[in-house]
Design a protein around this motif. Structure first.
Motif, PDB file in Angstrom:
ATOM      1  N   GLY A  36      -6.794  10.109  11.232  1.00 50.30           N
ATOM      2  CA  GLY A  36      -6.439   8.747  10.843  1.00 50.30           C
ATOM      3  C   GLY A  36      -7.641   7.959  10.369  1.00 50.30           C
ATOM      4  O   GLY A  36      -7.582   7.242   9.364  1.00 50.30           O
ATOM      5  N   PHE A  37      -8.760   8.083  11.084  1.00 52.63           N
ATOM      6  CA  PHE A  37      -9.975   7.395  10.660  1.00 52.63           C
ATOM      7  C   PHE A  37     -10.473   7.935   9.327  1.00 52.63           C
ATOM      8  O   PHE A  37     -10.920   7.186   8.463  1.00 52.63           O
ATOM      9  N   THR A  38     -10.383   9.220   9.137  1.00 54.15           N
ATOM     10  CA  THR A  38     -10.805   9.825   7.876  1.00 54.15           C
ATOM     11  C   THR A  38      -9.891   9.377   6.738  1.00 54.15           C
ATOM     12  O   THR A  38     -10.355   9.046   5.646  1.00 54.15           O
ATOM     13  N   LEU A  39      -8.602   9.340   6.989  1.00 57.24           N
ATOM     14  CA  LEU A  39      -7.640   8.912   5.982  1.00 57.24           C
ATOM     15  C   LEU A  39      -7.842   7.447   5.609  1.00 57.24           C
ATOM     16  O   LEU A  39      -7.676   7.063   4.452  1.00 57.24           O
ATOM     17  N   ALA A  40      -8.238   6.633   6.574  1.00 56.94           N
ATOM     18  CA  ALA A  40      -8.467   5.211   6.313  1.00 56.94           C
ATOM     19  C   ALA A  40      -9.655   4.985   5.387  1.00 56.94           C
ATOM     20  O   ALA A  40      -9.752   3.935   4.763  1.00 56.94           O
ATOM     21  N   ALA A  41     -10.539   5.943   5.284  1.00 57.18           N
ATOM     22  CA  ALA A  41     -11.715   5.811   4.426  1.00 57.18           C
ATOM     23  C   ALA A  41     -11.444   6.293   3.003  1.00 57.18           C
ATOM     24  O   ALA A  41     -12.326   6.216   2.158  1.00 57.18           O
ATOM     25  N   THR A  42     -10.250   6.776   2.734  1.00 59.48           N
ATOM     26  CA  THR A  42      -9.930   7.286   1.405  1.00 59.48           C
ATOM     27  C   THR A  42      -9.270   6.199   0.560  1.00 59.48           C
ATOM     28  O   THR A  42      -8.981   5.105   1.035  1.00 59.48           O
ATOM     29  N   GLY A  43      -8.992   6.523  -0.679  1.00 57.41           N
ATOM     30  CA  GLY A  43      -8.318   5.595  -1.568  1.00 57.41           C
ATOM     31  C   GLY A  43      -6.849   5.417  -1.246  1.00 57.41           C
ATOM     32  O   GLY A  43      -6.184   4.544  -1.805  1.00 57.41           O
ATOM     33  N   LEU A  44      -6.324   6.209  -0.354  1.00 61.36           N
ATOM     34  CA  LEU A  44      -4.917   6.123   0.028  1.00 61.36           C
ATOM     35  C   LEU A  44      -4.669   5.020   1.062  1.00 61.36           C
ATOM     36  O   LEU A  44      -3.519   4.648   1.305  1.00 61.36           O
ATOM     37  N   ALA A  45      -5.716   4.473   1.645  1.00 55.10           N
ATOM     38  CA  ALA A  45      -5.578   3.476   2.703  1.00 55.10           C
ATOM     39  C   ALA A  45      -4.781   2.237   2.271  1.00 55.10           C
ATOM     40  O   ALA A  45      -3.927   1.778   3.031  1.00 55.10           O
ATOM     41  N   PRO A  46      -5.018   1.672   1.079  1.00 56.73           N
ATOM     42  CA  PRO A  46      -4.215   0.499   0.694  1.00 56.73           C
ATOM     43  C   PRO A  46      -2.716   0.802   0.594  1.00 56.73           C
ATOM     44  O   PRO A  46      -1.889  -0.026   0.985  1.00 56.73           O
ATOM     45  N   ALA A  47      -2.369   1.973   0.111  1.00 55.40           N
ATOM     46  CA  ALA A  47      -0.953   2.338   0.015  1.00 55.40           C
ATOM     47  C   ALA A  47      -0.333   2.469   1.406  1.00 55.40           C
ATOM     48  O   ALA A  47       0.817   2.058   1.630  1.00 55.40           O
ATOM     49  N   ILE A  48      -1.074   3.023   2.341  1.00 59.04           N
ATOM     50  CA  ILE A  48      -0.578   3.156   3.710  1.00 59.04           C
ATOM     51  C   ILE A  48      -0.396   1.779   4.335  1.00 59.04           C
ATOM     52  O   ILE A  48       0.623   1.502   4.981  1.00 59.04           O
ATOM     53  N   ASN A  49      -1.370   0.895   4.142  1.00 58.64           N
ATOM     54  CA  ASN A  49      -1.262  -0.465   4.682  1.00 58.64           C
ATOM     55  C   ASN A  49      -0.081  -1.210   4.068  1.00 58.64           C
ATOM     56  O   ASN A  49       0.637  -1.920   4.771  1.00 58.64           O
ATOM     57  N   ASN A  50       0.128  -1.059   2.771  1.00 65.60           N
ATOM     58  CA  ASN A  50       1.275  -1.700   2.124  1.00 65.60           C
ATOM     59  C   ASN A  50       2.591  -1.149   2.660  1.00 65.60           C
ATOM     60  O   ASN A  50       3.550  -1.898   2.853  1.00 65.60           O
ATOM     61  N   GLY A  51       2.640   0.152   2.890  1.00 64.46           N
ATOM     62  CA  GLY A  51       3.840   0.757   3.462  1.00 64.46           C
ATOM     63  C   GLY A  51       4.140   0.244   4.858  1.00 64.46           C
ATOM     64  O   GLY A  51       5.285  -0.070   5.192  1.00 64.46           O
ATOM     65  N   LEU A  52       3.096   0.138   5.684  1.00 63.05           N
ATOM     66  CA  LEU A  52       3.287  -0.396   7.036  1.00 63.05           C
ATOM     67  C   LEU A  52       3.717  -1.851   6.999  1.00 63.05           C
ATOM     68  O   LEU A  52       4.566  -2.276   7.793  1.00 63.05           O
ATOM     69  N   ALA A  53       3.146  -2.629   6.071  1.00 60.93           N
ATOM     70  CA  ALA A  53       3.546  -4.039   5.944  1.00 60.93           C
ATOM     71  C   ALA A  53       5.000  -4.148   5.496  1.00 60.93           C
ATOM     72  O   ALA A  53       5.729  -5.027   5.970  1.00 60.93           O
ATOM     73  N   SER A  54       5.434  -3.259   4.617  1.00 59.93           N
ATOM     74  CA  SER A  54       6.826  -3.268   4.175  1.00 59.93           C
ATOM     75  C   SER A  54       7.775  -2.943   5.324  1.00 59.93           C
ATOM     76  O   SER A  54       8.818  -3.574   5.480  1.00 59.93           O
ATOM     77  N   ILE A  55       7.412  -1.947   6.099  1.00 58.83           N
ATOM     78  CA  ILE A  55       8.249  -1.569   7.250  1.00 58.83           C
ATOM     79  C   ILE A  55       8.302  -2.715   8.264  1.00 58.83           C
ATOM     80  O   ILE A  55       9.364  -3.025   8.803  1.00 58.83           O
ATOM     81  N   ALA A  56       7.160  -3.358   8.502  1.00 54.26           N
ATOM     82  CA  ALA A  56       7.135  -4.491   9.448  1.00 54.26           C
ATOM     83  C   ALA A  56       7.988  -5.636   8.934  1.00 54.26           C
ATOM     84  O   ALA A  56       8.699  -6.279   9.710  1.00 54.26           O
ATOM     85  N   GLY A  57       7.923  -5.887   7.622  1.00 49.12           N
ATOM     86  CA  GLY A  57       8.765  -6.936   7.054  1.00 49.12           C
ATOM     87  C   GLY A  57      10.244  -6.608   7.168  1.00 49.12           C
ATOM     88  O   GLY A  57      11.065  -7.487   7.427  1.00 49.12           O
ATOM     89  N   LEU A  58      10.564  -5.342   6.958  1.00 43.33           N
ATOM     90  CA  LEU A  58      11.961  -4.904   7.082  1.00 43.33           C
ATOM     91  C   LEU A  58      12.454  -5.059   8.521  1.00 43.33           C
ATOM     92  O   LEU A  58      13.549  -5.549   8.768  1.00 43.33           O
ATOM     93  N   LEU A  59      11.620  -4.647   9.471  1.00 47.57           N
ATOM     94  CA  LEU A  59      12.015  -4.742  10.879  1.00 47.57           C
ATOM     95  C   LEU A  59      12.101  -6.184  11.365  1.00 47.57           C
ATOM     96  O   LEU A  59      12.925  -6.487  12.225  1.00 47.57           O
TER      97      LEU A  59
END
Length: 62
Positions: A36-59
């Motif tokens: 998870g820490f390694t993944l957070a340092a990649t360029g994919l981190a913003p997409a993951i954060n946006n996905g989590l924010a979308s799920i939180a908004g949905l919930l």
């Protein structure tokens, strides 16, 4: 920022419960955490954060 802290605390509690219950061993949990820490340092981190924010908004709509 509050959402990130809340998600981190929630996921941390889940990991501790899974370790205590014997479903996940400490080594596996450590490997997933490091991934998870390694993944957070990649360029994919913003997409993951946006996905989590979308799920939180949905919930929060329920």
């Amino acid at each position: 920022m509050a959402l990130s802290i809340s998600a981190a605390v929630l996921l941390g509690i889940i990991v501790v419960v899974l370790i205590k219950g014997g479903y996940v061993r400490v080594g596996s949990a450590l490997a997933c955490t490091l991934f998870g820490f390694t993944l957070a340092a990649t360029g994919l981190a913003p997409a993951i954060n946006n996905g989590l924010a979308s799920i939180a908004g949905l919930l929060s709509g329920f």
